[in-house]
Design an enzyme around this catalytic site. Structure first.
Site, PDB file in Angstrom:
ATOM      1  CD  GLU A  63     -87.038 -26.064  31.882  1.00  0.00           C
ATOM      2  OE1 GLU A  63     -87.735 -25.773  32.879  1.00  0.00           O
ATOM      3  OE2 GLU A  63     -87.358 -25.753  30.717  1.00  0.00           O
ATOM      4  CB  CYS A  72     -81.377 -27.657  24.551  1.00  0.00           C
ATOM      5  SG  CYS A  72     -81.678 -25.891  24.576  1.00  0.00           S
ATOM      6  CD  GLU A  74     -82.648 -29.449  20.465  1.00  0.00           C
ATOM      7  OE1 GLU A  74     -82.697 -29.376  21.711  1.00  0.00           O
ATOM      8  OE2 GLU A  74     -83.350 -28.751  19.717  1.00  0.00           O
ATOM      9  CB  CYS A 112     -82.025 -22.799  20.913  1.00  0.00           C
ATOM     10  SG  CYS A 112     -80.608 -23.562  21.740  1.00  0.00           S
ATOM     11  CB  CYS A 115     -79.175 -26.809  19.984  1.00  0.00           C
ATOM     12  SG  CYS A 115     -79.572 -27.173  21.712  1.00  0.00           S
TER      13      CYS A 115
HETATM   14  N1  THU Z   1     -85.300 -26.218  24.560  1.00  0.00           N
HETATM   15  C1  THU Z   1     -84.768 -27.372  24.040  1.00  0.00           C
HETATM   16  O1  THU Z   1     -84.669 -28.390  24.729  1.00  0.00           O
HETATM   17  N2  THU Z   1     -84.350 -27.349  22.760  1.00  0.00           N
HETATM   18  C2  THU Z   1     -84.404 -26.240  21.948  1.00  0.00           C
HETATM   19  O2  THU Z   1     -83.815 -26.250  20.878  1.00  0.00           O
HETATM   20  C3  THU Z   1     -85.210 -25.091  22.355  1.00  0.00           C
HETATM   21  C4  THU Z   1     -85.428 -24.980  23.816  1.00  0.00           C
HETATM   22  C5  THU Z   1     -85.713 -26.230  25.961  1.00  0.00           C
HETATM   23  C6  THU Z   1     -84.830 -25.412  26.853  1.00  0.00           C
HETATM   24  C7  THU Z   1     -85.773 -25.087  27.986  1.00  0.00           C
HETATM   25  O3  THU Z   1     -85.744 -26.177  28.908  1.00  0.00           O
HETATM   26  C8  THU Z   1     -87.139 -25.045  27.330  1.00  0.00           C
HETATM   27  O4  THU Z   1     -87.007 -25.704  26.083  1.00  0.00           O
HETATM   28  C9  THU Z   1     -87.675 -23.634  27.104  1.00  0.00           C
HETATM   29  O5  THU Z   1     -86.752 -22.861  26.428  1.00  0.00           O
END
Ligand code: THU
Length: 160
Positions: A63, A72, A74, A112, A115
């Site tokens: 982040e 993310c 992935e 998400c 991704c």
């Molecule tokens: N996040 C992921 O790493 N992968 C996903 O497929 C869903 C969301 C992360 C992004 C962010 O850092 C946190 O989860 C909250 O959305």
């Protein structure tokens, strides 16, 4: 005219139902999750990738104080793998997510939309399916045999 599409998936009530390589991928994704940099959402995600040569690599979400600048788990993992092994096919991806203080009610965390779109590109590029597993911290696991099962009506290079 009404039409329908179907997707198929597998559900594992807990990880004892997984085979050895799947268990290893789950373990590696959980370990990677521990190193996620998620001070803003406190939502930690780990991802592991099995290559066709048997090697496993992993990553996590990263982040940023400027929120959209993060990435993310992935895509962090896949982009690193692709940058370093551009010609090696990906066989399986395992994703594990949950809040830092996860509760027993956490459901499996699916990738998400962004991704899914990125993952589709890898399947297209390698012309071979990727098994995708996503799970919760309380051991439930879902599996799709192709990213396309998570993204019907996907956009790819054939439209360009
Ligand atoms: N996040 C992921 O790493 N992968 C996903 O497929 C869903 C969301 C992360 C992004 C962010 O850092 C946190 O989860 C909250 O959305």
């Amino acid at each position: 005219m009404k039409k329908e599409t179907q997707i198929s998936y597998e559900y594992f009530k807990n990880s004892v139902e997984l085979n050895d390589i799947e268990k290893e991928l789950f373990k590696r994704a959980k370990e990677a999750r521990e190193n996620a940099y998620a001070p803003y959402s406190n939502f930690l995600v780990g991802c592991s990738v099995l290559l066709e040569n048997g090697e496993i690599y992993s990553g996590n979400n990263q982040e940023n104080a400027a929120f959209p600048s993060g990435l993310c788990a992935e895509r962090t993992t896949l982009f690193w793998v692709a940058a370093n092994f551009p010609d090696v096919k990906i066989k399986k991806i395992f994703v594990v997510g949950g809040h830092r203080e996860f509760s027993e009610k956490n459901p499996p965390i699916p990738p998400c939309g962004a991704c899914r779109q990125s993952l589709i590109e890898f399947e297209t590029k390698q012309n071979e399916n990727i098994d995708l597993y996503f799970s919760s911290m309380n051991d439930e696991v879902m599996k799709v045999h192709s990213i396309k099962d998570l993204l019907p009506f996907y956009f790819d290079a054939t439209f360009l």
